[in-house]
Design an enzyme around this catalytic site. Structure first.
Site, PDB file in Angstrom:
ATOM      1  N   TRP A   1     -12.907  -0.473  -4.194  1.00 29.08           N
ATOM      2  CA  TRP A   1     -11.733  -1.036  -3.511  1.00 29.08           C
ATOM      3  C   TRP A   1     -10.550  -0.062  -3.545  1.00 29.08           C
ATOM      4  O   TRP A   1      -9.458  -0.358  -3.112  1.00 29.08           O
ATOM      5  CB  TRP A   1     -11.360  -2.391  -4.145  1.00 29.08           C
ATOM      6  CG  TRP A   1     -10.717  -3.330  -3.169  1.00 29.08           C
ATOM      7  CD1 TRP A   1      -9.382  -3.626  -3.087  1.00 29.08           C
ATOM      8  CD2 TRP A   1     -11.352  -4.079  -2.131  1.00 29.08           C
ATOM      9  NE1 TRP A   1      -9.165  -4.520  -2.058  1.00 29.08           N
ATOM     10  CE2 TRP A   1     -10.358  -4.810  -1.460  1.00 29.08           C
ATOM     11  CE3 TRP A   1     -12.682  -4.188  -1.690  1.00 29.08           C
ATOM     12  CZ2 TRP A   1     -10.637  -5.655  -0.384  1.00 29.08           C
ATOM     13  CZ3 TRP A   1     -12.962  -5.027  -0.625  1.00 29.08           C
ATOM     14  CH2 TRP A   1     -11.947  -5.743   0.007  1.00 29.08           C
TER      15      TRP A   1
ATOM     16  N   ALA B   1      -8.418  -8.440  -2.567  1.00 30.30           N
ATOM     17  CA  ALA B   1      -9.144  -9.554  -1.939  1.00 30.30           C
ATOM     18  C   ALA B   1     -10.400  -9.975  -2.697  1.00 30.30           C
ATOM     19  O   ALA B   1     -10.812 -11.135  -2.607  1.00 30.30           O
ATOM     20  CB  ALA B   1      -9.506  -9.181  -0.501  1.00 30.30           C
TER      21      ALA B   1
ATOM     22  N   ASP C   1     -12.570  -7.285  10.944  1.00 30.52           N
ATOM     23  CA  ASP C   1     -11.322  -6.609  11.304  1.00 30.52           C
ATOM     24  C   ASP C   1     -11.612  -5.144  11.610  1.00 30.52           C
ATOM     25  O   ASP C   1     -12.294  -4.477  10.832  1.00 30.52           O
ATOM     26  CB  ASP C   1     -10.339  -6.659  10.129  1.00 30.52           C
ATOM     27  CG  ASP C   1      -9.792  -8.055   9.875  1.00 30.52           C
ATOM     28  OD1 ASP C   1     -10.605  -8.981   9.770  1.00 30.52           O
ATOM     29  OD2 ASP C   1      -8.575  -8.207   9.785  1.00 30.52           O
TER      30      ASP C   1
ATOM     31  N   ARG D   1     -15.306  -1.999   9.265  1.00 25.28           N
ATOM     32  CA  ARG D   1     -15.727  -3.118   8.423  1.00 25.28           C
ATOM     33  C   ARG D   1     -17.113  -3.649   8.841  1.00 25.28           C
ATOM     34  O   ARG D   1     -17.848  -4.204   8.045  1.00 25.28           O
ATOM     35  CB  ARG D   1     -14.660  -4.204   8.601  1.00 25.28           C
ATOM     36  CG  ARG D   1     -14.670  -5.267   7.584  1.00 25.28           C
ATOM     37  CD  ARG D   1     -13.224  -5.686   7.326  1.00 25.28           C
ATOM     38  NE  ARG D   1     -13.084  -7.110   7.192  1.00 25.28           N
ATOM     39  CZ  ARG D   1     -11.970  -7.719   6.805  1.00 25.28           C
ATOM     40  NH1 ARG D   1     -10.896  -7.008   6.536  1.00 25.28           N
ATOM     41  NH2 ARG D   1     -11.910  -9.016   6.713  1.00 25.28           N
TER      42      ARG D   1
ATOM     43  N   ARG E   1       0.798  -1.233   0.000  1.00 28.46           N
ATOM     44  CA  ARG E   1       0.000   0.000   0.000  1.00 28.46           C
ATOM     45  C   ARG E   1       0.825   1.276   0.000  1.00 28.46           C
ATOM     46  O   ARG E   1       0.264   2.356  -0.114  1.00 28.46           O
ATOM     47  CB  ARG E   1      -0.976  -0.015   1.169  1.00 28.46           C
ATOM     48  CG  ARG E   1      -1.883  -1.219   1.081  1.00 28.46           C
ATOM     49  CD  ARG E   1      -3.143  -1.167   1.883  1.00 28.46           C
ATOM     50  NE  ARG E   1      -3.884  -2.375   1.593  1.00 28.46           N
ATOM     51  CZ  ARG E   1      -3.707  -3.539   2.226  1.00 28.46           C
ATOM     52  NH1 ARG E   1      -2.848  -3.636   3.212  1.00 28.46           N
ATOM     53  NH2 ARG E   1      -4.384  -4.603   1.865  1.00 28.46           N
TER      54      ARG E   1
ATOM     55  N   ASP F   1     -15.337 -11.981  10.991  1.00 26.25           N
ATOM     56  CA  ASP F   1     -14.119 -11.422  10.400  1.00 26.25           C
ATOM     57  C   ASP F   1     -14.238  -9.902  10.220  1.00 26.25           C
ATOM     58  O   ASP F   1     -13.816  -9.355   9.216  1.00 26.25           O
ATOM     59  CB  ASP F   1     -13.767 -12.095   9.059  1.00 26.25           C
ATOM     60  CG  ASP F   1     -12.389 -11.681   8.551  1.00 26.25           C
ATOM     61  OD1 ASP F   1     -11.500 -11.442   9.381  1.00 26.25           O
ATOM     62  OD2 ASP F   1     -12.221 -11.578   7.316  1.00 26.25           O
TER      63      ASP F   1
ATOM     64  N   GLY G   1      -3.665 -12.243  10.279  1.00 25.01           N
ATOM     65  CA  GLY G   1      -4.721 -12.636  11.227  1.00 25.01           C
ATOM     66  C   GLY G   1      -5.435 -13.918  10.865  1.00 25.01           C
ATOM     67  O   GLY G   1      -6.035 -14.568  11.724  1.00 25.01           O
TER      68      GLY G   1
ATOM     69  N   ASN H   1     -13.288  -1.760   3.427  1.00 19.71           N
ATOM     70  CA  ASN H   1     -12.103  -2.581   3.631  1.00 19.71           C
ATOM     71  C   ASN H   1     -10.870  -1.690   3.634  1.00 19.71           C
ATOM     72  O   ASN H   1     -10.865  -0.637   4.269  1.00 19.71           O
ATOM     73  CB  ASN H   1     -12.048  -3.708   2.590  1.00 19.71           C
ATOM     74  CG  ASN H   1     -11.151  -4.853   2.992  1.00 19.71           C
ATOM     75  OD1 ASN H   1      -9.942  -4.732   3.007  1.00 19.71           O
ATOM     76  ND2 ASN H   1     -11.734  -5.992   3.331  1.00 19.71           N
TER      77      ASN H   1
ATOM     78  N   TRP I   1      -2.792  -4.822  10.215  1.00 22.26           N
ATOM     79  CA  TRP I   1      -2.364  -4.926   8.817  1.00 22.26           C
ATOM     80  C   TRP I   1      -2.588  -3.676   7.983  1.00 22.26           C
ATOM     81  O   TRP I   1      -2.097  -3.596   6.859  1.00 22.26           O
ATOM     82  CB  TRP I   1      -3.020  -6.139   8.155  1.00 22.26           C
ATOM     83  CG  TRP I   1      -4.523  -6.132   8.095  1.00 22.26           C
ATOM     84  CD1 TRP I   1      -5.366  -6.687   9.011  1.00 22.26           C
ATOM     85  CD2 TRP I   1      -5.350  -5.600   7.060  1.00 22.26           C
ATOM     86  NE1 TRP I   1      -6.667  -6.517   8.621  1.00 22.26           N
ATOM     87  CE2 TRP I   1      -6.683  -5.853   7.432  1.00 22.26           C
ATOM     88  CE3 TRP I   1      -5.095  -4.928   5.862  1.00 22.26           C
ATOM     89  CZ2 TRP I   1      -7.773  -5.452   6.635  1.00 22.26           C
ATOM     90  CZ3 TRP I   1      -6.176  -4.524   5.080  1.00 22.26           C
ATOM     91  CH2 TRP I   1      -7.485  -4.795   5.465  1.00 22.26           C
TER      92      TRP I   1
HETATM   93 CA    CA Z   1      -9.387 -10.778   8.866  1.00 22.92          CA
END
Ligand code: CA
Length: 581
Positions: A487, A551, A320, A341, A132, A318, A193, A411, A258
C-alpha cells in the site's frame, strides 16, 4: 492570462526583500525531476517517474544505510499516513492524517511549525483520513483537506496565505491528493466517488487561490472559465448529454479525480485519472459512462480535454481509473504508463491518447479476457459481471467472484519508472472479492453503491507483489512477494536501487535489475507512503513516512482480518550512509 501573471508578479515584488529563501518558480518545477537537491513535487517531478539520478546510495553501499533522524506526527489520533514529503529550501514539508502539515528542518529534524486544519465532525472520507502530500510554489506550500478545502501556507512561518472551499463536504466531497502545479496553474481534483459527487479538475492561481477554470469529468456537465474579477463564462459541456449515460444518472455520476494528476512538460499536457461511475450497480446506468474510469489529458491553462481513454467502460467492480499516468520515452516516442486498478497495464501515446499496448500485471483477472488493441476496448466476460437485482428477487442480484478485488490490482500507491533499466516498478496486489448488486437511489451525503462485497486473498502465502514490468514486452521481469497487501509507493534511483515500504513496517531497498533484497529497516508501523531521496552538502538522504492505515483495514474484508495485528503510527524517517554520520 499573461497580463494577470504580470500583475501578480509585480504585486509580489516587495515580498522578495523579506523572503527567507528562494521562491519556487515554474522553471524549477518543470526541471524538478532532475533537481537532486530538492523534491519539489509529488512524483519527484511532475511526470511522476519517481526516479532519482543520485548514486551515493547504490547496490554496493545501501547496506550501510542508517537513520539520520525521525520525527513523530504526535496527536491522539494516528491512522493512515500516505504522504510523500516535499523537500525545498532546506525544509521538509510533510502532511499527515487528519489534514495536518509539518515543516521540519532538514539538517536537524527539528520542527519549524505545524498547521492542523480544523475539521468538522461530519467529514466523509471513504478510505481513511489520509493526505498524500503538498505542492510548493512561490513562498507557499499548498495542500488539500478532508473537508474539501485548499490551504496555502507561508513556507517560513506556516501562516495562512489563502484558503478556498472547493465544495460541500456534507455532500461527500473531500481532498486527499497532493496538488499539481503545471505552467503556473495549481491543478486539483476531488474525492467522493462513493457518495455520488461529480468529479472534476480545477485550475487556480497558486499565489491567490483564485479559480481560473473548472472541467467536470462526467459527460453532461458544464465547465467554466473565470476572469480576473471571478466572473464565469461557459467553457463548454464535457461530452454530450446522455450520449453515454441514461436519464438523470450523470448528475450524480462520480468519476472523482481523487489521486491528483501528473504533468509532462514535453507534451504540455496534464493527466488525471478518474474514479468509478456512481453508483457501483452498473445495470442502473447502461452505456460507457464517460469519463469515468478513464485517463484524461488536459490543457493546464484552459482545462480543455485534449484526449481521453477509458480503461473500464460501464464499470461494475469499482475499478477507479484514478491511477497515475507516468510519462516516459520508448522507441523515440513519448508514452504514458498506467497500472490500472482493473489489472491491466496500459501503454498510451502521451500526445494523442492512442493505445499502444495493454497487458495484465496480475495473475488473475476475471472481468475481461484482454484489451482489444485495435478498438481500445476490453473484451468483457459477461457471465462475470454481477447481475441486475431487479431481474431476481428485487433485493439482491447474483453473487460473482471477481478479481481483482475492488481495492485493485494497484491502488493509491504510486509506481516508479527507471530510464536506466527501462522498467516500471509496480506495487501490485493479488486478491479477489465476492460482489453482488442491490437497488440504490441517490441521497445527499449517503453511500451511493448499490453493491455488497467481501474481499478475499487469492493465495495463502502473499497478497502484495512488487513487480518489475517491461513496457515494451509486457513481461514481468522479476517480482518480490509480500504477505500483506502493498500500500506504499515506490522510488527508483540511478544507484541501481528500488525502494518501497510494506505494511509490516519495513522500508526495503532491492536491486533494480534482479529484485534481490539488499537492505531493510523496521520503521515501527506500516509503510503506506512513497519514499523520496535528495542530496544536501554532498550527502544523499532517503526519507519515508510510516503509519499503518488507509483503505485496507476499513474495507479489506477477510484480508483486513489477516492484517489486524499491525499497529498504527505516524512519523517520518530519514536515512543516510553510516560513513556520512
Ligand atoms: Ca471508487
Amino acid at each position: 492570462m499573461k497580463t494577470r501573471l504580470t500583475i501578480l508578479l509585480a504585486g509580489l515584488a516587495p515580498l522578495a526583500f523579506i523572503a527567507q529563501a528562494a521562491d519556487i518558480t515554474n522553471a524549477m518545477l518543470e526541471n524538478a525531476s532532475k533537481d537532486t537537491k530538492n523534491v519539489l513535487s509529488f512524483g519527484m517531478g511532475s511526470q511522476g517517474q519517481r526516479y532519482s539520478t543520485l548514486t551515493q546510495i547504490n547496490t554496493k553501499t545501501v547496506g550501510q544505510l542508517v537513520p539520520a533522524w525521525s520525527f513523530s506526527f504526535g496527536g491522539e489520533k494516528q491512522r493512515g499516513q500516505e504522504s510523500q514529503p516535499i523537500i525545498a529550501n532546506g525544509k521538509m514539508f510533510v502532511t499527515a492524517s487528519y489534514s495536518r502539515i509539518f515543516a521540519i528542518d532538514l539538517k536537524t529534524g527539528n520542527k519549524l511549525w505545524k498547521y492542523e486544519h480544523r475539521l468538522p465532525e461530519a467529514i466523509m472520507p471513504c478510505c481513511d483520513v489520509v493526505n498524500r502530500g503538498a505542492a510548493v510554489y512561490g513562498n507557499l506550500v499548498i495542500f488539500g483537506t478532508l473537508d474539501a478545502q485548499l490551504v496555502a501556507l507561508d513556507q517560513d512561518t506556516g501562516k495562512i496565505a489563502w484558503k478556498e472551499k472547493v465544495d460541500d463536504y456534507a455532500a461527500g466531497y473531500s481532498i486527499t491528493a497532493a496538488p499539481l502545479i503545471a505552467k503556473g496553474v495549481l491543478i486539483t481534483g476531488v474525492s467522493g466517488g462513493e457518495f455520488g459527487i461529480v468529479g472534476r479538475v480545477e485550475g487556480r492561481d497558486p499565489l491567490t487561490g483564485d479559480l481560473l477554470w473548472t472541467r467536470p469529468t462526467v459527460e453532461g456537465h458544464m465547465g467554466y472559465r473565470y476572469d480576473k474579477d471571478g466572473k464565469a463564462t461557459e467553457a463548454g459541456i464535457t461530452g454530450t448529454v446522455n450520449k453515454s449515460w441514461p436519464g438523470e444518472l450523470w448528475k450524480t455520476g462520480g468519476a472523482s479525480t481523487w489521486m491528483g494528476g501528473t504533468y509532462d512538460p514535453t507534451t504540455g499536457l496534464a493527466y488525471f485519472g478518474t474514479g468509478n461511475p456512481a453508483p457501483w450497480n452498473s445495470h442502473l446506468r447502461p452505456g460507457d459512462n464517460l469519463y469515468s474510469s478513464s485517463t484524461i489529458a488536459l490543457d493546464p491553462q484552459t482545462g480543455q480535454i485534449k484526449w481521453a481513454y477509458q480503461n473500464t467502460p460501464n464499470d461494475s467492480w469499482d475499478f477507479d481509473g484514478a491511477n497515475e499516468f507516468v510519462t516516459f520515452d520508448m522507441n523515440g516516442k513519448r508514452y504514458g504508463g498506467k497500472a490500472d486498478r482493473n489489472g491491466f497495464f496500459y501503454v498510451i501515446d502521451a500526445k494523442t491518447g492512442q493505445l499502444q499496448n495493454a497487458f495484465p500485471f496480475v495473475r488473475k483477472i476475471t472481468w475481461a479476457s484482454g484489451i482489444d488493441l485495435k478498438t481500445g476496448r476490453p473484451n468483457f466476460i459477461a457471465a462475470n459481471r454481477p447481475s441486475d437485482p431487479t431481474k431476481g428477487d428485487g433485493k439482491k442480484g447474483s453473487t460473482v467472484f471477481a478479481a481483482p478485488a475492488f481495492l485493485g490490482a494497484k491502488n493509491q500507491m504510486p509506481m516508479a519508472y527507471s530510464p536506466q533499466t527501462g522498467l516500471f516498478y509496480v506495487p501490485a496486489n493479488e486478491w479477489g472479492m465476492e460482489i453482488w448488486n442491490e437497488p440504490i437511489s441517490y441521497k445527499k451525503g449517503g453511500a451511493y453503491l448499490g453493491a455488497g462485497f467481501t474481499i478475499k486473498p487469492l493465495n495463502e502465502d502473499y497478497i502484495g507483489a512488487l513487480r518489475a514490468i517491461d513496457p515494451k514486452t509486457g513481461k514481468i521481469v522479476w517480482e518480490d512477494k509480500n504477505t500483506a497487501p502493498l500500500w506504499g509507493g515506490v522510488m527508483t534511483t540511478a544507484g541501481g536501487l528500488v525502494f518501497y515500504g510494506t505494511p509490516e513496517g519495513y522500508l526495503k531497498a532491492v536491486d533494480a535489475k534482479s529484485g534481490k533484497e539488499l537492505w531493510k529497516f523496521q520503521t515501527g508501523s506500516g509503510v503506506v507512503a512513497p519514499p523520496v531521496t535528495w542530496e544536501d552538502g554532498g550527502v544523499q538522504y532517503v526519507a519515508v513516512v510510516s503509519g499503518w492505515g488507509g483503505a485496507v483495514p476499513l474495507w479489506g474484508g477477510e484480508v483486513a482480518k489477516k492484517v489486524n495485528f499491525l499497529e498504527q503510527g505516524g512519523s517520518v524517517w530519514v536515512f543516510k550512509l553510516a560513513s556520512k554520520i
